[in-house]
Write a protein that holds these residues in place. Structure first.
Motif, PDB file in Angstrom:
ATOM      1  N   LYS A 132       0.771  -1.050   0.066  1.00 20.65           N
ATOM      2  CA  LYS A 132       0.065  -0.150   0.139  1.00 20.65           C
ATOM      3  C   LYS A 132       0.811   1.358  -0.105  1.00 20.65           C
ATOM      4  O   LYS A 132       0.569   2.506  -0.773  1.00 20.65           O
ATOM      5  N   SER A 137      -2.448  -1.171  -5.334  1.00 21.01           N
ATOM      6  CA  SER A 137      -3.776  -1.546  -4.753  1.00 21.01           C
ATOM      7  C   SER A 137      -3.707  -2.962  -4.298  1.00 21.01           C
ATOM      8  O   SER A 137      -2.951  -3.590  -5.481  1.00 21.01           O
ATOM      9  N   GLU A 139      -5.983  -5.134  -5.356  1.00 17.07           N
ATOM     10  CA  GLU A 139      -6.387  -5.930  -6.650  1.00 17.07           C
ATOM     11  C   GLU A 139      -5.306  -5.702  -7.543  1.00 17.07           C
ATOM     12  O   GLU A 139      -5.257  -6.990  -8.529  1.00 17.07           O
ATOM     13  N   GLN A 140      -4.743  -4.704  -7.740  1.00 14.17           N
ATOM     14  CA  GLN A 140      -3.632  -4.794  -8.748  1.00 14.17           C
ATOM     15  C   GLN A 140      -2.436  -5.897  -8.491  1.00 14.17           C
ATOM     16  O   GLN A 140      -1.982  -6.431  -9.350  1.00 14.17           O
TER      17      GLN A 140
END
Ligand code: FE2
Ligand code: FE2
Length: 401
Positions: A132, A137, A139-140
């Motif tokens: 982070k 992210s 999801e990435q």
């Protein structure tokens, strides 16, 4: 998101779907039976070009059917992943149709990384927190992880899943002429004492013990048949390339494919999950000089999860590895600058805590009469390598920079 550069496949391409009797039947009546759909879709996915395969599956209306099959067959596995987009499901379906081992490896590497990144580490935070902070992210990261090897679609399956082990490749190297052996050692910067070339048995032992993998530098023509070499050449690979030279192509292909699918951040992460560009420079690092802020954390985590996953999957060109051997491979990669030393340190330290201390004690202090002496002797060398690396990195971390 719209596809970035979708191309229409040529009607003249080899094995074009438009000239296939199976496809003509399907196109005309839409009543192709399930088996034929699968055979046709699989054949399309095994031609070595993701973009063409993807576009063709869509044009033939096969992609929807295959996504439905993926969802039905792997309901349980998919339920453990992050919420998948439609494009994720399409990419997963192409991987499944291309090669089931790559499909399982992708899902397992994801699962390995998932377990690891939530663990509180010695640094006081988790890899997830660190990601982070780098602006990646979850999801990435998950997508890059799941599709890190999608570029393997360019590798013919017989090569990808060949049964040759490190021992087979070492044997192939031993059988080469001395002249050839020297020229390969020079080309690939392989450090083997010349005298060993006269002693096949010791050379074999030396290569295995020191993790000198013939698959990295022995030409594929040494072990594969003429027919197989011909197929490889038709895909633009030379018979003088090594298995690893060819395997390496998948990294940048993964990047290209994820870019094509409209995921540029994931593409960049997957595009250096092995760091082959650095690996090929053959830099040997003696001490840790990695900066904690290398900005490559997501790729590094995938790199380490990938090594760990190989322990379970027994990939044919990587013999089944005991956990200490796996960690020693991680140390090798950290020393070669392929993975950040600090990230490798945190990962290895965490794994070492999970190993039974009695076993470590046995490895370090076993007697020569132990029936497992051969195995334990190798593990002891690995354990020393690991402990040396951990101590070295700790020392470096304490030094002001
Ligand atoms: Fe890979
Ligand atoms: Fe992988």
């Amino acid at each position: 998101m719209a596809l970035m550069k979708e191309k229409k496949p040529s009607d003249k391409s080899e094995g074009s779907a438009l000239s296939s009797p199976i496809t003509q039947t399907a196109g005309a009546s839409g009543s192709m039976n399930g088996n034929n759909v699968n055979i046709r879709a699989r054949e399309i996915c095994r031609r070595g070009n993701f973009e063409k395969s993807y576009v063709e599956l869509r044009q033939l209306g096969l992609l929807d059917k295959e996504v439905a099959v993926t969802e039905k067959l792997f309901k349980e596995e998919l339920g453990k992943l992050y919420p998948l987009s439609r494009k994720d499901l399409e990419m997963l379906s192409v991987i499944r149709l291309f090669d089931s081992k790559t499909f399982y490896h992708s899902v397992e590497t994801y699962a390995t990384a998932k377990k690891k990144i939530a663990r509180p580490l010695e640094s006081g935070s988790t890899f997830l927190d660190m990601l982070k902070n780098e602006g990646v992210s979850p999801e990435q990261f998950w997508r890059a992880c799941l599709f890190h090897d999608i570029g393997k679609v360019v590798i013919p399956k017989f090569l990808l899943n060949s049964n040759y082990t490190d021992e087979n490749w070492a044997q192939a190297f031993i059988q080469l002429s001395k002249r050839k052996a020297f020229s390969l050692m020079k080309k690939y910067a392989i450090n083997i004492a010349p005298a060993l070339l006269d002693d096949p048995e010791t050379l074999m032992e030396h290569m295995i013990r020191n993790r000198i993998r013939g698959a990295r530098f022995v030409p594929i023509k040494t072990l594969f048949s003429k027919k197989q070499i011909k197929l490889l050449e038709s895909r633009g690979f030379s018979s003088n390339m090594s298995l690893i030279d060819i395997m390496q192509k998948h990294e940048k292909e993964s990047e290209k494919i994820l870019d094509f699918m409209g995921y540029p951040v994931e593409a960049k992460i997957a595009g250096s999950h092995h760091n082959y560009e650095i690996a090929n420079k053959n830099i040997k690092k003696r001490t840790c000089t990695c900066s904690i802020a290398d900005k490559n954390l997501a790729s590094d985590i995938i790199h380490l999860a990938d090594i760990q996953e190989a322990l379970r999957s027994n990939r044919p060109y990587l013999a089944q590895r005991p956990v200490l051997k796996t960690l020693a491979f991680m140390v090798d990669d950290a020393r070669r600058g392929l993975v950040n030393c600090f990230v490798a340190y945190l990962w290895i330290k965490d794994d070492m805590q999970k190993i039974d201390s009695g076993y470590l004690d046995l490895v370090l202090h076993h007697s020569e009469d132990d029936p497992e002496h051969g195995h334990l002797k190798d593990r002891k060398i690995e354990l020393n390598t690991i402990q040396e690396f951990l101590a070295e990195t700790e020392k470096w971390l304490k030094t002001p920079h």
